[in-house]
Each structure stands twice: as structure tokens, then as C-alpha cells.
Scaffold this motif. Structure first.
Motif, PDB file in Angstrom:
ATOM      1  N   LEU A   1      11.326  16.996  44.101  1.00 54.92           N
ATOM      2  CA  LEU A   1      10.613  15.723  43.964  1.00 54.92           C
ATOM      3  C   LEU A   1       9.845  15.601  42.651  1.00 54.92           C
ATOM      4  O   LEU A   1       9.663  14.490  42.150  1.00 54.92           O
ATOM      5  CB  LEU A   1       9.646  15.520  45.132  1.00 54.92           C
ATOM      6  N   ASN A   2       9.407  16.711  42.102  1.00 54.54           N
ATOM      7  CA  ASN A   2       8.677  16.639  40.831  1.00 54.54           C
ATOM      8  C   ASN A   2       9.564  16.169  39.688  1.00 54.54           C
ATOM      9  O   ASN A   2       9.071  15.653  38.696  1.00 54.54           O
ATOM     10  CB  ASN A   2       8.057  18.000  40.490  1.00 54.54           C
ATOM     11  N   THR A   3      10.882  16.348  39.839  1.00 52.51           N
ATOM     12  CA  THR A   3      11.815  15.918  38.804  1.00 52.51           C
ATOM     13  C   THR A   3      12.410  14.548  39.114  1.00 52.51           C
ATOM     14  O   THR A   3      12.412  13.654  38.271  1.00 52.51           O
ATOM     15  CB  THR A   3      12.942  16.950  38.617  1.00 52.51           C
ATOM     16  N   CYS A   4      12.907  14.368  40.340  1.00 55.46           N
ATOM     17  CA  CYS A   4      13.588  13.102  40.673  1.00 55.46           C
ATOM     18  C   CYS A   4      12.624  12.008  41.105  1.00 55.46           C
ATOM     19  O   CYS A   4      12.981  10.825  41.123  1.00 55.46           O
ATOM     20  CB  CYS A   4      14.631  13.323  41.766  1.00 55.46           C
ATOM     21  N   LEU A   5      11.410  12.376  41.495  1.00 54.85           N
ATOM     22  CA  LEU A   5      10.357  11.444  41.912  1.00 54.85           C
ATOM     23  C   LEU A   5      10.718  10.624  43.160  1.00 54.85           C
ATOM     24  O   LEU A   5      10.183   9.547  43.376  1.00 54.85           O
ATOM     25  CB  LEU A   5       9.961  10.505  40.756  1.00 54.85           C
TER      26      LEU A   5
ATOM     27  N   GLY B   1       3.249   9.520  40.738  1.00 57.12           N
ATOM     28  CA  GLY B   1       4.455   8.715  40.592  1.00 57.12           C
ATOM     29  C   GLY B   1       5.578   9.074  41.546  1.00 57.12           C
ATOM     30  O   GLY B   1       6.659   8.501  41.468  1.00 57.12           O
ATOM     31  N   ILE B   2       5.344  10.024  42.445  1.00 53.86           N
ATOM     32  CA  ILE B   2       6.389  10.417  43.392  1.00 53.86           C
ATOM     33  C   ILE B   2       6.440   9.415  44.534  1.00 53.86           C
ATOM     34  O   ILE B   2       5.428   9.093  45.153  1.00 53.86           O
ATOM     35  CB  ILE B   2       6.160  11.841  43.934  1.00 53.86           C
ATOM     36  N   CYS B   3       7.640   8.927  44.801  1.00 58.21           N
ATOM     37  CA  CYS B   3       7.878   7.987  45.892  1.00 58.21           C
ATOM     38  C   CYS B   3       8.025   8.782  47.191  1.00 58.21           C
ATOM     39  O   CYS B   3       8.785   9.735  47.250  1.00 58.21           O
ATOM     40  CB  CYS B   3       9.158   7.197  45.609  1.00 58.21           C
TER      41      CYS B   3
END
Length: 191
Positions: free
Chosen positions: A22-26, A99-101
Motif C-alpha cells: 500500500l505504501n507504493t500503490c496507495l 494519501g493511502i486509499c
């Protein structure tokens, strides 16, 4: 392909490495795509019951969409799916400060406000299920937004079926998962 009970399983599930990053793809899988997350009717009904519990966590645009057209719709392929904000974000998304959804349904579950985790299609992603007469196909949806998850899975040595143990057990049961694990370990190139 592998068969366990009434399921036909793609070898991708046991051969590919995967850990959500999640830290990369958000959380892009909740934002991108051509329709909402697949639902079964019981899930839609449960979500409608949960609206008072999750209402304050919904985005203002999501509240408007739900008030106007409901929590779900039938997409172009005839599937029941979660509704979208402006044809993009799932109505059950929210954004953390980084910014993580994320999902308000899962948030309510983790906070002890609900016994419903989230739709099984979301919990299983990138696995997609397709029901046929007499069997369920268990396939892996490959999408460029999940490339970082494949990289992280390879680095950590975690197979997709291992990463998805909890939702696979939720959907198919512990005994089914144990059979899958035995089959995966019996493959010639299994470690």
C-alpha cells in the motif's frame, strides 16, 4: 489448473509471489478500473444495513452518490458492483493523511463497529472468482498497479495463496485451504 472440491484453481495462485504494498500503490485497486467491486446480493444488503455505522466516515461525494443511486449498480457485464464516485473511486473509500486509499467498511470492522469485514471480492483481490454451473473458477487478475506487490512478494518469498490465507479461508474454509497448501507444496519446484 488444480481442482479442489467444486473449485478449479489457476496455478498462478500457488506459483506467483505477492504481498500488497500500500505504501507504493496507495490502494489504487479501489480507485482504478472500469466498474466497482463485485458484490453478492447478501453483501449489498449488509452494506445497506451498515450505512448508519459508516456514514460519518464516507466522503461527501460518496454520500451524494449513495443518496442518489444507492450503494451498488449493475455494470455493463451484468454484475452487481459497488457504486463509484465520478466513475472512479469506490463509494466506500477514504484517504489517510499519507494519501493511502482505504475502505470504510474494513475500518468499521477493525474498530469493532461491525462484524462485516468487506466484500469478499475486495478481501480476495487480486483473486477473482467466477461461478459456473457446478464449479467456481479461482483466477488471478494481473494488473500493472499490482506489480509492486509482486516485487515485494518475491523479495519476502511469500506466495499469493499464503498472503491471501485469511480471505481464502473466509470464502472456502480451512479444510479447502489446507488442501491447497498441500498441493502447492507438492509442486516439483516448490521449496
Amino acid at each position: 489448473m488444480l481442482q479442489i472440491d467444486d473449485t478449479i484453481i489457476s496455478f498462478d495462485l500457488i506459483e506467483r509471489e505477492f504481498i500488497c504494498d500500500l505504501n507504493t500503490c496507495l490502494g489504487a485497486c479501489c480507485i482504478e478500473g472500469d466498474s466497482g467491486a463485485p458484490l453478492i446480493y447478501e453483501e449489498r444488503d449488509k452494506i445497506e444495513e451498515l450505512l448508519p455505522v459508516i456514514w460519518d466516515d464516507l466522503l461527501p461525494e460518496a454520500k451524494k452518490v449513495i443518496e442518489e443511486t444507492g450503494v451498488s449498480y449493475i455494470d455493463e457485464e451484468g454484475d452487481l458492483v459497488t457504486n463509484l464516485i465520478h466513475g472512479k473511486d469506490c463509494v466506500f473509500t477514504y484517504y489517510e493523511g499519507n494519501g493511502i486509499c482505504k475502505c470504510v467498511l474494513e475500518k468499521a470492522f477493525r474498530e469493532g463497529k461491525s462484524d462485516f469485514y468487506k466484500p469478499i471480492s475486495c478481501h480476495l483481490y487480486p483473486v477473482r472468482l467466477k461461478e459456473y454451473d457446478g464449479f467456481t473458477a479461482v483466477n488471478v487478475h494481473r494488473w500493472k498497479i499490482c506489480k509492486c506487490a509482486e516485487v515485494l512478494g518475491r523479495r519476502e518469498g511469500v506466495k499469493l495463496y499464503q498472503f491471501l490465507k485469511e480471505p481464502l479461508v473466509r470464502r472456502f474454509g480451512e479444510e479447502w485451504y489446507e488442501q491447497l497448501d498441500i498441493a502447492a507444496k507438492a509442486l516439483p519446484d516448490a521449496e
